[in-house]
Design a protein around this motif. Sequence first.
Motif, short mmCIF file in Angstrom:
data_model
loop_
_atom_site.label_atom_id
_atom_site.label_comp_id
_atom_site.label_asym_id
_atom_site.label_seq_id
_atom_site.Cartn_x
_atom_site.Cartn_y
_atom_site.Cartn_z
N THR A 4 -3.35 -3.11 -10.78
CA THR A 4 -3.70 -2.63 -9.45
C THR A 4 -2.44 -2.17 -8.73
OG1 THR A 4 -3.52 -4.83 -8.49
CG2 THR A 4 -5.72 -4.13 -9.22
N THR A 7 -0.25 -2.58 -2.49
CA THR A 7 -0.67 -2.13 -1.17
C THR A 7 0.30 -2.68 -0.15
OG1 THR A 7 -3.00 -2.17 -1.85
CG2 THR A 7 -2.55 -2.17 0.52
N LEU A 9 0.76 -3.18 3.89
CA LEU A 9 0.11 -3.15 5.19
C LEU A 9 1.15 -3.35 6.28
CD1 LEU A 9 -2.92 -5.54 4.47
CD2 LEU A 9 -2.86 -3.03 4.28
N ASP A 55 -0.72 -7.49 -3.92
CA ASP A 55 -1.17 -7.16 -5.27
C ASP A 55 -2.62 -7.62 -5.31
OD1 ASP A 55 -1.50 -6.56 -7.92
OD2 ASP A 55 -0.29 -8.21 -8.67
N GLU A 57 -5.47 -8.93 -3.49
CA GLU A 57 -5.53 -9.65 -2.22
C GLU A 57 -4.35 -10.60 -2.03
OE1 GLU A 57 -7.92 -9.29 0.26
OE2 GLU A 57 -8.49 -7.55 -0.95
N ARG A 96 9.55 1.78 2.81
CA ARG A 96 8.60 1.94 3.92
C ARG A 96 9.29 1.64 5.25
NH1 ARG A 96 2.98 1.44 5.02
NH2 ARG A 96 2.86 1.70 7.29
#
Length: 138
Positions: A4, A7, A9, A55, A57, A96
């Motif tokens: 996966t 992500t 946030l 990774d 949740e 980021r």
Amino acid sequence: MHDTPLTILQNPPLSNAQCAAIAALYRAVGWGSPGTTAELRDLYEYSSYFLLALDGEQVVGLLRAESETAQTTWLAEIAVLPRLQLRGTGLALMARFLADHPDRTLYTDATEGVEEFFLRHGIALRRPRVPGPRKEDA
């Protein structure tokens, strides 16, 4: 990590599970206990900027910073689960952070032994350096 994609946030409202995962990450990197869930939630939600790397949740990394002036931001902390270090999570968080803070003076209180990571990304080091995490006796 598995297949996966990672992500990231920015400043999400924190669930109790995410607070527990952040506390576990602090302990995993040797930072000790960050306090209660409420204290940890307050620390993050009152920070001007934070990122969570997920990774699936699972919280696998974090970065927290504070804007001090319109031109200056202090990178308070960046951490990745030890079993996932050197696999690009810290680099993704830093990329980021840098993209979100163009044309700002960035600095940190670098932990001894990792100064080069920050310098390589153009983050100034404020002295004195903070000591590295204490390893628990095995």
